[in-house]
Design an enzyme around this catalytic site. Sequence first.
Site, PDB file in Angstrom:
ATOM      1  CB  CYS A  87      -0.978  -0.046   1.163  1.00  0.00           C
ATOM      2  SG  CYS A  87      -2.412   1.048   0.947  1.00  0.00           S
ATOM      3  CG  HIS A 195      -3.439  -3.813   3.217  1.00  0.00           C
ATOM      4  ND1 HIS A 195      -2.474  -3.154   3.947  1.00  0.00           N
ATOM      5  CD2 HIS A 195      -4.119  -2.855   2.551  1.00  0.00           C
ATOM      6  CE1 HIS A 195      -2.567  -1.855   3.745  1.00  0.00           C
ATOM      7  NE2 HIS A 195      -3.567  -1.639   2.896  1.00  0.00           N
ATOM      8  CD  GLU A 197      -0.632  -5.603   5.573  1.00  0.00           C
ATOM      9  OE1 GLU A 197      -0.935  -4.403   5.679  1.00  0.00           O
ATOM     10  OE2 GLU A 197      -0.536  -6.168   4.464  1.00  0.00           O
TER      11      GLU A 197
END
Length: 228
Positions: A87, A195, A197
Amino acid sequence: MKVAVIVFPGSNCDRDMYHAAGEVAGAEASLVWYTDTHLLGDVDGILIPGGFSYGDYLRSGSMASTSDIMNKIREHAEKGKPVLGICNGFQVLTEAGLLPGALMRNKNLSFMCHQEELVVEDNETVFTTLYDKNEVVRFPIAHGEGNYFCDEETLQELKENNQIVFTYKNNPNGSVEDIAGIRNKAGNVLGMMPHPERAVEALLGSEDGLRLFQSMIANWRSSNAVNA
């Protein structure tokens, strides 16, 4: 594997990255404040998280890209060590010239935050070897400036060098050629807007992101003959 999660003023996904890479995937992760360049000496990989570094003033990622720690990150990349920018981290990498192209405002000029399906276009990078080519995975997005753009010459180079790693199945932001993530020519620097994560545990709605971190760790272990 030791990985450093870089923290800029305004980073807000650094703890997510630390949790995913360290507490879930099993790397030896540390949070490194952007002025602590000396702490990058012995790390094996660098993770640049999402957020709003320096408040996204001027352009997203532009101020962070000029910080001293980017010189160290560039040195690590030149040595072939993995560098992952997610990002805002992707925006930083493009602004720093470590990846080609630029990230612009979403086509609808609105901040977008929801799950998206991605296609794994390249499963031969250090970040994607545990995926299947053309596999469809689900990662969340959370960005207002995720519209990837590059000129025709750069796009042709990305295609010729197989640098497009992830594409959107249903392009949410207007990115050229549905691009969600690209790598450098050497294959050790990856930038992506979604994302992974935030997709490492079933509780979060998807575990598809975990294999990205596991791929990175597995490749490091293979390169360093570590069996543990």
